[in-house]
Design a protein around this motif. Sequence first.
Motif, PDB file in Angstrom:
ATOM      1  N   PRO A 210       0.819  -1.216   0.000  1.00 41.83           N
ATOM      2  CA  PRO A 210       0.000   0.000   0.000  1.00 41.83           C
ATOM      3  C   PRO A 210       0.855   1.269   0.000  1.00 41.83           C
ATOM      4  CG  PRO A 210      -0.836  -1.583   1.604  1.00 41.83           C
ATOM      5  CD  PRO A 210       0.472  -2.120   1.119  1.00 41.83           C
ATOM      6  N   TRP A 211       0.336   2.310  -0.640  1.00 43.84           N
ATOM      7  CA  TRP A 211       1.004   3.601  -0.616  1.00 43.84           C
ATOM      8  C   TRP A 211       1.102   4.091   0.825  1.00 43.84           C
ATOM      9  CZ3 TRP A 211       3.160   5.664  -4.892  1.00 43.84           C
ATOM     10  CH2 TRP A 211       2.708   5.240  -6.143  1.00 43.84           C
ATOM     11  N   ARG A 212       2.227   4.696   1.156  1.00 44.25           N
ATOM     12  CA  ARG A 212       2.401   5.306   2.476  1.00 44.25           C
ATOM     13  C   ARG A 212       2.522   6.828   2.327  1.00 44.25           C
ATOM     14  NH1 ARG A 212       5.877   1.819   6.841  1.00 44.25           N
ATOM     15  NH2 ARG A 212       4.408   0.089   6.996  1.00 44.25           N
ATOM     16  N   ILE A 213       1.843   7.517   3.229  1.00 46.76           N
ATOM     17  CA  ILE A 213       1.805   8.980   3.219  1.00 46.76           C
ATOM     18  C   ILE A 213       2.288   9.486   4.559  1.00 46.76           C
ATOM     19  CG2 ILE A 213       0.317  10.994   2.908  1.00 46.76           C
ATOM     20  CD1 ILE A 213       0.491   9.176   0.459  1.00 46.76           C
ATOM     21  N   ALA A 214       3.040  10.574   4.537  1.00 48.94           N
ATOM     22  CA  ALA A 214       3.525  11.169   5.781  1.00 48.94           C
ATOM     23  C   ALA A 214       2.748  12.434   6.115  1.00 48.94           C
ATOM     24  CB  ALA A 214       5.015  11.488   5.673  1.00 48.94           C
ATOM     25  N   ILE A 215       2.201  12.488   7.320  1.00 49.95           N
ATOM     26  CA  ILE A 215       1.574  13.708   7.827  1.00 49.95           C
ATOM     27  C   ILE A 215       2.675  14.588   8.398  1.00 49.95           C
ATOM     28  CG2 ILE A 215      -0.052  14.663   9.494  1.00 49.95           C
ATOM     29  CD1 ILE A 215      -1.559  11.999   9.362  1.00 49.95           C
ATOM     30  N   GLU A 216       2.660  15.849   7.994  1.00 49.21           N
ATOM     31  CA  GLU A 216       3.731  16.763   8.394  1.00 49.21           C
ATOM     32  C   GLU A 216       3.579  17.217   9.837  1.00 49.21           C
ATOM     33  OE1 GLU A 216       5.766  20.953   6.830  1.00 49.21           O
ATOM     34  OE2 GLU A 216       4.051  20.076   5.791  1.00 49.21           O
ATOM     35  N   LYS A 217       4.700  17.343  10.522  1.00 53.91           N
ATOM     36  CA  LYS A 217       4.713  17.900  11.873  1.00 53.91           C
ATOM     37  C   LYS A 217       4.453  19.399  11.771  1.00 53.91           C
ATOM     38  CE  LYS A 217       7.894  16.303  14.597  1.00 53.91           C
ATOM     39  NZ  LYS A 217       7.120  15.550  15.619  1.00 53.91           N
ATOM     40  N   PRO A 218       3.497  19.915  12.522  1.00 49.41           N
ATOM     41  CA  PRO A 218       3.109  21.338  12.377  1.00 49.41           C
ATOM     42  C   PRO A 218       4.044  22.291  13.100  1.00 49.41           C
ATOM     43  CG  PRO A 218       1.749  20.291  14.032  1.00 49.41           C
ATOM     44  CD  PRO A 218       2.622  19.208  13.469  1.00 49.41           C
ATOM     45  N   PRO A 223      10.145  20.972   6.640  1.00 51.33           N
ATOM     46  CA  PRO A 223       9.133  19.954   6.912  1.00 51.33           C
ATOM     47  C   PRO A 223       9.738  18.716   7.572  1.00 51.33           C
ATOM     48  CG  PRO A 223       8.929  20.794   4.669  1.00 51.33           C
ATOM     49  CD  PRO A 223      10.226  21.312   5.210  1.00 51.33           C
ATOM     50  N   SER A 224       9.003  18.153   8.517  1.00 50.74           N
ATOM     51  CA  SER A 224       9.411  16.908   9.154  1.00 50.74           C
ATOM     52  C   SER A 224       8.177  16.048   9.366  1.00 50.74           C
ATOM     53  CB  SER A 224      10.131  17.170  10.484  1.00 50.74           C
ATOM     54  OG  SER A 224       9.288  17.872  11.377  1.00 50.74           O
ATOM     55  N   VAL A 225       8.389  14.762   9.553  1.00 52.44           N
ATOM     56  CA  VAL A 225       7.285  13.801   9.595  1.00 52.44           C
ATOM     57  C   VAL A 225       6.752  13.635  11.018  1.00 52.44           C
ATOM     58  CG1 VAL A 225       6.649  11.394   9.201  1.00 52.44           C
ATOM     59  CG2 VAL A 225       8.140  12.584   7.573  1.00 52.44           C
ATOM     60  N   GLN A 226       5.437  13.742  11.142  1.00 54.90           N
ATOM     61  CA  GLN A 226       4.760  13.472  12.406  1.00 54.90           C
ATOM     62  C   GLN A 226       4.305  12.021  12.485  1.00 54.90           C
ATOM     63  OE1 GLN A 226       4.063  15.498  15.096  1.00 54.90           O
ATOM     64  NE2 GLN A 226       3.043  13.801  16.142  1.00 54.90           N
ATOM     65  N   LEU A 227       3.703  11.529  11.395  1.00 56.38           N
ATOM     66  CA  LEU A 227       3.122  10.190  11.399  1.00 56.38           C
ATOM     67  C   LEU A 227       3.024   9.675   9.971  1.00 56.38           C
ATOM     68  CD1 LEU A 227       1.528   7.970  13.111  1.00 56.38           C
ATOM     69  CD2 LEU A 227      -0.531   9.164  12.350  1.00 56.38           C
ATOM     70  N   VAL A 228       3.299   8.392   9.776  1.00 53.80           N
ATOM     71  CA  VAL A 228       3.126   7.750   8.475  1.00 53.80           C
ATOM     72  C   VAL A 228       1.840   6.928   8.506  1.00 53.80           C
ATOM     73  CG1 VAL A 228       4.065   6.066   6.846  1.00 53.80           C
ATOM     74  CG2 VAL A 228       5.588   7.693   7.990  1.00 53.80           C
ATOM     75  N   ILE A 229       1.047   7.069   7.443  1.00 54.50           N
ATOM     76  CA  ILE A 229      -0.217   6.340   7.350  1.00 54.50           C
ATOM     77  C   ILE A 229      -0.313   5.609   6.016  1.00 54.50           C
ATOM     78  CG2 ILE A 229      -1.468   7.896   8.895  1.00 54.50           C
ATOM     79  CD1 ILE A 229      -2.641   9.255   6.388  1.00 54.50           C
ATOM     80  N   GLU A 230      -1.209   4.633   5.948  1.00 58.88           N
ATOM     81  CA  GLU A 230      -1.533   3.927   4.714  1.00 58.88           C
ATOM     82  C   GLU A 230      -3.007   4.160   4.413  1.00 58.88           C
ATOM     83  OE1 GLU A 230      -0.530  -0.174   5.239  1.00 58.88           O
ATOM     84  OE2 GLU A 230       1.638   0.183   5.159  1.00 58.88           O
TER      85      GLU A 230
END
Length: 336
Positions: A210-218, A223-230
């Motif tokens: 599955p594609w993985r997407i990174a939610i950006e840390k606010p 930019p840095s990653v807060q959480l990776v989701i599918e």
Amino acid sequence: MLVLVSLFLLAACSNERQAVELNGSTMGTGWSVKYWSDETLPDNRQVQQAIQSQLDRLEQMMSTYRTDSDISRFNHSTSTEWQQVPAELAEVTSAALGISALADGAYDITVEPLVELWGFGPVKTNGKKPSAGEVERALQNVGYRKLSVNQHPPQLKKRHANLSIDLSSIAKGYAVDLVAEQLQALGIPNYMLEVGGELTTKGQSERGTPWRIAIEKPIDGMPSVQLVIEPDNMGVATSGDYRNYYEDDAGMRFSHTIDPVTGMPVKNRMASVTVIMPSVMQADGYATALMALGLDRAIELAEKNTIAAYFIIRNGRELHTEATSEFAEYIPGEEQ
């Protein structure tokens, strides 16, 4: 601004498949699509042209930055009779009004006069804060119940001559939905598509996963990653207060999300909200609605309506997170 960082991890590919990344501009932002092409799929230039043509058509309907757009003509009209509009414009307006009703007016596309007043529209105010009197006068032209919509035939009607609408909180999500349908029609089975940070995925990545997407840390800065989701063939939208804002002469930060009750930029502890739904249009609108509601009311609404939502909350200089039970299925393993 709706912000997501996508992860497109390129691996060695065979001669039969090639990684393709196309991009362009629309609605004051950018769009991109990533997919794997082979000899059975249309030429990349054909795909690029098809996407850009679709987005140009939607921009002509829904952009307040274009004086000749359908939405601008409606906004500039003082008629309180039914006005004919494109079917797509009526569809998006109808969806927005549905979200407004569910959010008890915390989400409202008739905030356009306030968006302009605070300098988040086509005309910039260079950080000048409006007076209380200006806000009060603008509020007289705001209220989603003052707007009516028909879809058959497609029409809009104002109950107040000076009412105007702004679909920027939902139109990009709708654009993703329409372009995704276009990619499917072109026979492209695996892709990741985004417009201004609102996105959808279909099928699998080049690794067969599955594609993985990174939610950006606010946070400000890089930019840095807060959480990776599918997302797993779902739509994803994020609303946040840390990209589209301005500071006045005193250093006070004002977010682009406007409270339609007070006429002021939203001020609460939420830094961002990410929503996952089958429709990117719906995810887009609900992400803004939840951001405007504030944490407690937002979680209550999301849980009640089984919305997969992820909240990043400021606690002084620290960040902590909360999520609805529906969101958990999209997190692969532990939080990053």
